[in-house]
Design a protein around this motif. Structure first.
Motif, mmCIF file in Angstrom:
data_model
loop_
_atom_site.group_PDB
_atom_site.id
_atom_site.type_symbol
_atom_site.label_atom_id
_atom_site.label_comp_id
_atom_site.label_asym_id
_atom_site.label_seq_id
_atom_site.Cartn_x
_atom_site.Cartn_y
_atom_site.Cartn_z
ATOM 1 N N MET A 1 0.807 -1.198 0.000
ATOM 2 C CA MET A 1 0.000 0.000 0.000
ATOM 3 C C MET A 1 0.855 1.270 0.000
ATOM 4 S SD MET A 1 -2.403 1.173 3.089
ATOM 5 C CE MET A 1 -1.857 2.674 3.786
ATOM 6 N N LEU A 2 1.845 1.343 0.863
ATOM 7 C CA LEU A 2 2.640 2.571 0.950
ATOM 8 C C LEU A 2 3.569 2.761 -0.234
ATOM 9 C CD1 LEU A 2 3.503 2.695 4.753
ATOM 10 C CD2 LEU A 2 1.750 3.972 3.511
ATOM 11 N N ASP A 3 3.785 1.726 -1.026
ATOM 12 C CA ASP A 3 4.662 1.855 -2.192
ATOM 13 C C ASP A 3 4.083 2.810 -3.236
ATOM 14 O OD1 ASP A 3 2.614 -0.028 -2.722
ATOM 15 O OD2 ASP A 3 3.805 -0.934 -4.330
ATOM 16 N N ARG A 4 2.802 3.161 -3.122
ATOM 17 C CA ARG A 4 2.170 4.090 -4.054
ATOM 18 C C ARG A 4 2.008 5.484 -3.458
ATOM 19 N NH1 ARG A 4 -0.540 -0.849 -4.756
ATOM 20 N NH2 ARG A 4 -2.092 -0.236 -3.237
ATOM 21 N N CYS A 5 2.527 5.697 -2.274
ATOM 22 C CA CYS A 5 2.412 6.985 -1.592
ATOM 23 C C CYS A 5 3.737 7.729 -1.637
ATOM 24 C CB CYS A 5 2.004 6.770 -0.133
ATOM 25 S SG CYS A 5 0.413 5.944 0.046
ATOM 26 N N LYS A 6 3.638 9.053 -1.625
ATOM 27 C CA LYS A 6 4.862 9.855 -1.582
ATOM 28 C C LYS A 6 5.490 9.740 -0.208
ATOM 29 C CE LYS A 6 5.598 13.674 -3.720
ATOM 30 N NZ LYS A 6 5.602 15.031 -4.214
#
Length: 123
Positions: A1-6
């Motif tokens: 999930m966090l791999d797509r967040c800045k």
């Protein structure tokens, strides 16, 4: 999930005014906000939030780093702005503090006014 967040980065300072002068004037970052809790900077699209604290001990390792296209030029420009580069025993660094890693990458380190270790790297 966090791999797509800045991602954003965090540091600490005991002196917000001094940190702002260094990061804004010496390093050239844009100030996004500055309040009683933190100084927020834009570092080429990454937010660096420098928390204002009463006390802390800086880590003995690199806290933030930048990939630069020409490390010699970057070191020269920062040195001209008053930045002192670190020299570490056991590393074969040149007179300006640049080390060539086993992979061939070239790295140099310096500290911010609070003692946070910052690094430059280039291939």
């Amino acid at each position: 999930m966090l791999d797509r967040c800045k991602m954003m980065a965090f540091l600490a300072t005991r002196d917000g005014r001094r940190a702002r002068a260094f990061y804004e004037t010496t390093l050239g970052f844009t100030v996004l906000s500055d309040d009683g809790f933190a100084l927020a900077l834009d570092a080429n699209g990454t937010v660096v939030r420098i928390q204002k604290v009463d006390s802390f001990d800086a880590h003995p390792f690199t806290a933030l780093g930048w990939e630069v296209p020409d490390i010699d030029r970057a070191v020269e420009q920062l040195a001209a702005a008053g930045v002192a580069f670190e020299h570490f025993g056991g590393l074969d660094q040149n007179d300006r503090g640049v080390w060539r890693s086993p992979s061939g990458a070239r790295v140099a380190w310096f500290k911010d006014p609070d003692g946070n270790t910052l690094g430059l790297g280039s291939q």
